[in-house]
Enzyme design. Structure first.
Site, PDB file in Angstrom:
ATOM      1  N   THR A 174       1.072  -1.182  -0.028  1.00  0.00           N
ATOM      2  CA  THR A 174      -0.164  -0.001   0.282  1.00  0.00           C
ATOM      3  C   THR A 174       0.832   1.174   0.390  1.00  0.00           C
ATOM      4  OG1 THR A 174      -1.450  -0.869   1.857  1.00  0.00           O
ATOM      5  CG2 THR A 174      -1.613   1.458   1.713  1.00  0.00           C
ATOM      6  N   ARG A 202     -13.068  -8.187  -0.946  1.00  0.00           N
ATOM      7  CA  ARG A 202     -12.994  -7.519   0.720  1.00  0.00           C
ATOM      8  C   ARG A 202     -12.098  -6.499   0.807  1.00  0.00           C
ATOM      9  NH1 ARG A 202      -7.573  -5.841   1.892  1.00  0.00           N
ATOM     10  NH2 ARG A 202      -7.243  -6.360   4.016  1.00  0.00           N
ATOM     11  N   ASP A 205      -8.368  -1.913   5.219  1.00  0.00           N
ATOM     12  CA  ASP A 205      -8.028   0.134   6.024  1.00  0.00           C
ATOM     13  C   ASP A 205      -7.958   0.663   5.196  1.00  0.00           C
ATOM     14  OD1 ASP A 205      -5.741  -0.782   5.839  1.00  0.00           O
ATOM     15  OD2 ASP A 205      -4.516   0.517   6.717  1.00  0.00           O
TER      16      ASP A 205
HETATM   17  N1  ASP Z   1      -3.070  -2.386   3.868  1.00  0.00           N
HETATM   18  C1  ASP Z   1      -3.495  -2.785   3.034  1.00  0.00           C
HETATM   19  C2  ASP Z   1      -4.796  -3.888   2.988  1.00  0.00           C
HETATM   20  O1  ASP Z   1      -5.341  -4.565   4.335  1.00  0.00           O
HETATM   21  C3  ASP Z   1      -2.081  -3.612   2.935  1.00  0.00           C
HETATM   22  C4  ASP Z   1      -1.265  -3.528   2.545  1.00  0.00           C
HETATM   23  O2  ASP Z   1      -0.881  -2.273   3.556  1.00  0.00           O
HETATM   24  O3  ASP Z   1      -0.525  -3.982   2.435  1.00  0.00           O
HETATM   25  O4  ASP Z   1      -5.722  -3.853   1.960  1.00  0.00           O
END
Ligand code: ASP
Length: 321
Positions: A174, A202, A205
């Site tokens: 992310t 799905r 956050d």
């Molecule tokens: N936080 C992101 C999610 O759960 C994934 C990530 O930060 O790697 O979709």
């Protein structure tokens, strides 16, 4: 009179390729929002990054589904898109949601319809590399009609049981960018392809204001990467900002929000559960924390020629680690 450090950008390590562009926006008198988005857009377009935008790891059906948010710390306006397919720069669509609708969050087909109506360009987001990675994990699935089969559910549950093994491979990614401009305004932008091989629909956050993104000029801003389910349950981004509101300094605020995660009962938790938070206080000081002792963050001010990379404050999920 604006206090503290203005003209500064901070982000997760993978935002490094975008910080120069963000700083250029700030040098030219642009807003924190323009700067944060300029940085995130470059990460979305980076084919090497398989956790964000084009090149992102697909869901269990082999479709790249993206999530993004923006929040304006001056007005507390926010915009978000979730589980959107076919649009390479969801961060721009999230901004549009904030600017032209009475809503904060649009997901799935509704978000795609909105993007189409507003003339956003579509593109193929699944790169050969991401397709190969999907195929090698979930070989034999026929996702041609995009429907969700019972056998895929079994496979998905198998992947969930095994998710910790993949966590440190390509499964997560992310980008977070927080900027503060010459007026002292703070903005935060977050974009992701989410949990690799996730169940369609799905949401992590990143598209949820308060979980993966929060900004309020009066107190500061925070944004998360890592296992989104944890940040949702602990409202982690808001929690850091709220801690600052109640008098904690940046480091105390981050430590407190990170240690809150230890209280979660989680049958899917493994040692490799990971959470990272990057934050800025209302005066433009920056810091980041992680459950991992290897994670880094980057920042750059308008006075600096290049970004600087720093280790994050290490706050392990379990005591004694
Ligand atoms: N936080 C992101 C999610 O759960 C994934 C990530 O930060 O790697 O979709």
């Amino acid at each position: 009179m604006v206090n503290g450090q203005t003209g500064i950008v901070v982000g997760s390590a993978n935002a490094r390729i975008g910080l120069g562009a963000a700083v250029e926006v700030l040098r030219n008198g642009g807003s924190a929002m323009d700067a944060a988005i300029a940085a995130v857009r470059l990460v979305e377009d980076n084919l090497e990054d398989n956790g964000v935008g084009t090149g992102g790891i697909p869901n269990i059906l082999g479709q790249v589904e993206l999530d993004a948010t923006v929040m304006d710390g001056r007005t507390l306006a926010a915009g978000s898109v979730g589980a959107i397919k076919g649009y390479p720069n969801p961060i721009d669509i999230a901004r549009k949601v904030m600017e032209v609708t009475p809503h904060v969050m649009l997901v799935g087909e509704g978000a795609e319809l909105f993007a189409r109506k507003h003339g956003f360009q579509q593109a193929e987001l699944l790169t050969d590399e991401a397709r190969d990675s999907w195929k090698s994990r979930l070989d034999g699935l026929d996702a041609a009609d995009g429907s969700v089969y019972e056998d895929q559910y079994q496979l998905f549950m198998g992947a969930v049981r095994d998710w910790q093994k993949m966590l440190h491979e390509e499964i997560y990614g992310t980008t977070n960018v927080i900027a503060r401009d010459a007026s002292g305004d703070i903005a935060c932008a977050v974009s992701t392809s989410g949990w690799g091989f996730k169940w369609p629909g799905r949401l992590g956050d990143s598209p949820i204001i308060g979980a993966g993104n929060y900004a309020d000029n009066r107190f500061g801003s925070a944004a998360c990467t890592g296992r989104g389910e944890m940040a949702i349950r602990a409202a982690s981004a808001y929690s850091v900002v709220s801690n600052m509101r109640h008098g904690m300094n940046l480091e105390e605020a981050l430590r407190t929000s990170m240690t809150d995660l230890r209280h979660m009962v989680d049958p899917f938790a493994e040692r490799s559960n990971v959470m990272n938070i990057v934050a800025m206080d209302r005066e433009g000081n920056v810091l980041a924390a992680s459950t991992s002792d290897e994670s880094k963050y980057v920042f750059q001010t308008v006075e600096m020629d290049c970004y600087e990379e720093q280790p994050r404050l290490h706050v392990p999920l379990q005591t004694g680690q």
